[in-house]
Motif scaffolding. Structure first.
Motif, PDB file in Angstrom:
ATOM      1  N   ARG A   1       6.322   7.512   3.926  1.00 47.82           N
ATOM      2  CA  ARG A   1       6.071   8.623   3.002  1.00 47.82           C
ATOM      3  C   ARG A   1       5.697   8.137   1.612  1.00 47.82           C
ATOM      4  NH1 ARG A   1       8.001  13.731   4.148  1.00 47.82           N
ATOM      5  NH2 ARG A   1       8.493  13.934   6.352  1.00 47.82           N
TER       6      ARG A   1
ATOM      7  N   LYS B   1      10.042   4.927   5.517  1.00 48.01           N
ATOM      8  CA  LYS B   1       9.986   6.309   6.002  1.00 48.01           C
ATOM      9  C   LYS B   1       8.559   6.773   6.267  1.00 48.01           C
ATOM     10  CE  LYS B   1      14.216   7.905   3.803  1.00 48.01           C
ATOM     11  NZ  LYS B   1      14.788   8.772   2.775  1.00 48.01           N
TER      12      LYS B   1
ATOM     13  N   ALA C   1       8.918  13.745  -1.138  1.00 46.47           N
ATOM     14  CA  ALA C   1       7.985  12.831  -0.479  1.00 46.47           C
ATOM     15  C   ALA C   1       7.121  13.570   0.535  1.00 46.47           C
ATOM     16  CB  ALA C   1       8.754  11.720   0.207  1.00 46.47           C
ATOM     17  N   LEU C   2       5.863  13.137   0.647  1.00 46.17           N
ATOM     18  CA  LEU C   2       4.925  13.654   1.642  1.00 46.17           C
ATOM     19  C   LEU C   2       4.671  12.567   2.673  1.00 46.17           C
ATOM     20  CD1 LEU C   2       2.170  15.033  -0.733  1.00 46.17           C
ATOM     21  CD2 LEU C   2       3.312  16.392   0.973  1.00 46.17           C
ATOM     22  N   HIS C   3       4.375  12.966   3.904  1.00 44.48           N
ATOM     23  CA  HIS C   3       4.028  11.959   4.889  1.00 44.48           C
ATOM     24  C   HIS C   3       2.671  11.370   4.541  1.00 44.48           C
ATOM     25  CE1 HIS C   3       3.145  10.096   8.793  1.00 44.48           C
ATOM     26  NE2 HIS C   3       4.463   9.958   8.841  1.00 44.48           N
TER      27      HIS C   3
END
Length: 117
Positions: A44, A42, A75-77
């Motif tokens: 992330r 993803k 989650a963070l990018h």
């Protein structure tokens, strides 16, 4: 009309679990935390103490789950965080270098210091 899932190009994530990172954009900008989980498919990462969301869960006695509102990290990018490295405690980009013994390691782009232990 059929809906097709868009195949996103996979981003090469140079961050690893337990790296100290700083959030550079968004509502948690400036916060620091340890990487708890990397999600390469993803693009992330989950960072400790950053990007909290509230999950509303229904009680389920069969699975022994209590109901209510639970807070947890989302989650963070990966583009929104940078690794913090070095004695000067500043954020840096990550490069890679091959050592004389043939081992490939991550290095700080700013100081040239080896990040991998």
């Amino acid at each position: 009309m059929a809906r097709h899932r868009v195949e996103r190009p996979r981003i090469r994530i140079r961050l690893r679990k337990n790296d100290l990172v700083e959030v550079i954009t968004g509502r948690d900008r400036g916060k620091r935390g340890k990487v708890l989980q990397v999600l390469p498919e993803k693009g992330r990462v989950v960072v400790q103490g950053v990007n909290f969301i509230k999950r509303h869960t229904r009680p389920n006695p069969q699975r022994n789950i209590k109901g209510g509102v639970a807070e947890r990290e989302a989650a963070l990018h990966v583009s929104n965080v940078m690794v913090v490295a070095g004695e000067d405690d500043r954020r840096t980009r990550i490069g890679s270098k091959t050592l004389s013994d043939g081992k490939k390691v991550r290095v700080s782009r700013r100081t040239g210091e080896v990040l991998d232990k």
